[in-house]
Write a protein that holds these residues in place. Sequence first.
Motif, PDB file in Angstrom:
ATOM      1  N   SER A  45      32.295  43.356  39.639  1.00 36.99           N
ATOM      2  CA  SER A  45      32.497  42.943  40.822  1.00 36.99           C
ATOM      3  C   SER A  45      31.968  44.773  41.952  1.00 36.99           C
ATOM      4  CB  SER A  45      32.740  41.992  40.773  1.00 36.99           C
ATOM      5  OG  SER A  45      34.202  42.646  41.184  1.00 36.99           O
ATOM      6  N   THR A  69      24.758  45.878  35.602  1.00 39.84           N
ATOM      7  CA  THR A  69      25.377  44.785  36.179  1.00 39.84           C
ATOM      8  C   THR A  69      24.496  44.212  37.534  1.00 39.84           C
ATOM      9  OG1 THR A  69      27.609  45.164  35.643  1.00 39.84           O
ATOM     10  CG2 THR A  69      27.004  44.079  38.048  1.00 39.84           C
ATOM     11  N   SER A  72      26.205  41.671  44.188  1.00 39.84           N
ATOM     12  CA  SER A  72      26.514  40.470  44.551  1.00 39.84           C
ATOM     13  C   SER A  72      24.825  40.299  45.727  1.00 39.84           C
ATOM     14  CB  SER A  72      27.134  40.087  45.596  1.00 39.84           C
ATOM     15  OG  SER A  72      28.536  40.625  44.140  1.00 39.84           O
ATOM     16  N   GLY A 177      37.527  40.560  44.667  1.00 36.69           N
ATOM     17  CA  GLY A 177      36.641  40.607  44.104  1.00 36.69           C
ATOM     18  C   GLY A 177      35.602  40.222  45.009  1.00 36.69           C
ATOM     19  N   GLY A 179      32.071  39.123  43.076  1.00 35.82           N
ATOM     20  CA  GLY A 179      30.940  39.112  42.559  1.00 35.82           C
ATOM     21  C   GLY A 179      30.209  39.506  42.145  1.00 35.82           C
ATOM     22  N   GLY A 180      30.145  39.445  41.205  1.00 34.72           N
ATOM     23  CA  GLY A 180      29.071  40.752  39.874  1.00 34.72           C
ATOM     24  C   GLY A 180      28.832  40.420  38.968  1.00 34.72           C
ATOM     25  N   ALA A 189      28.239  35.069  38.089  1.00 27.83           N
ATOM     26  CA  ALA A 189      29.739  35.368  39.473  1.00 27.83           C
ATOM     27  C   ALA A 189      31.329  35.909  38.300  1.00 27.83           C
ATOM     28  CB  ALA A 189      29.379  34.622  40.267  1.00 27.83           C
ATOM     29  N   GLU A 269      39.055  41.341  35.888  1.00 26.42           N
ATOM     30  CA  GLU A 269      38.427  39.613  36.471  1.00 26.42           C
ATOM     31  C   GLU A 269      38.347  38.578  35.405  1.00 26.42           C
ATOM     32  OE1 GLU A 269      34.366  41.571  37.201  1.00 26.42           O
ATOM     33  OE2 GLU A 269      35.734  43.050  39.352  1.00 26.42           O
TER      34      GLU A 269
END
Length: 326
Positions: A45, A69, A72, A177, A179-180, A189, A269
Amino acid sequence: MATPTTGRRRMATMLALAAALAVTAAPVVEARPGGGGGGFGSRGSRTFSPPAGTSTSPGATAPIQRSQTSPSPGMGNPGMQAAPGRRFGGGFFAGLLGAGLLGALVGGGFFGGLGGIASFLGLLLQVGLLVGLVMLAVRFFRRRQGGQQAGQPAMAGNAPYARSNLDGAGAGIGGAGMGGAAPYGGGSAAPRAQPVNVEPADFEAFERTLGEVQTAYGREDLGTLRRVATPEMVGYFEEELRGNAQRGVVNRISDVKLLQGDLSEAWREGNVEYATVAMRFALTDVTIERNSQRVVENGPSEAKEFWTFARERGGSWLLSAIQQGR
């Protein structure tokens, strides 16, 4: 005897050649893996967030330019490029200048006569204005990014992990975090990040991987690279090695030695743990011709980079990203 028209065409041709070279000339880059001035790989993320500065590398960090990746929603992707190693607008501007140069060579186009020269100068003016606007936009976004980084609280856990003081390594860094995607390219996510403790044995693994990646790259040893790096990173290494083969050169790297290093960030994560470390290391970096073994380039004897490692809980650390430090 050259006529005034011929002289004007020659001058226009020289201007076109100079402009084309200025736009399309590739910058000189370091040949070792990750030495191109940018960054590549994935940091979960935090892929598109700069790692925290450390005593080893307190300055700005090169952004991630190539990654599997996805950014977001609403975050944008400040580091991605259409093609690695090519500057913004290079192909478009080169096409415009190439068209004008062709006109000059055949005696027509917008280089024909005084009106053609005026048109060419007008084109250069438009190109200059466009480049100026792009530079202003880049500076604006860099200032915004720098201001956001400056506003973050100071982070602890930057204990040196050079060989002489591994015992000082310790606390990891955690945070929210953003998001990602998962570290190995793709995925949904990521959950909220959690702190991770990095132990002396982990730092020893990071130092060992530093040497293995550099020397394996110099030997073009994909087997070792697949063992110590994520599939995404191996793909980037293979791309660079294929480029070297096409150019008929080999990048030999040896005598890699960690001089100084410390922890920037460490977090979890879901089932994946990450650690980003700043490292300053010495090396011998030489590019040679494959056939003649003639040395064509000597790289720097010292480098400073941020390396991110990832592992599934209970597994081994794998190199997942490289960024240039200052």
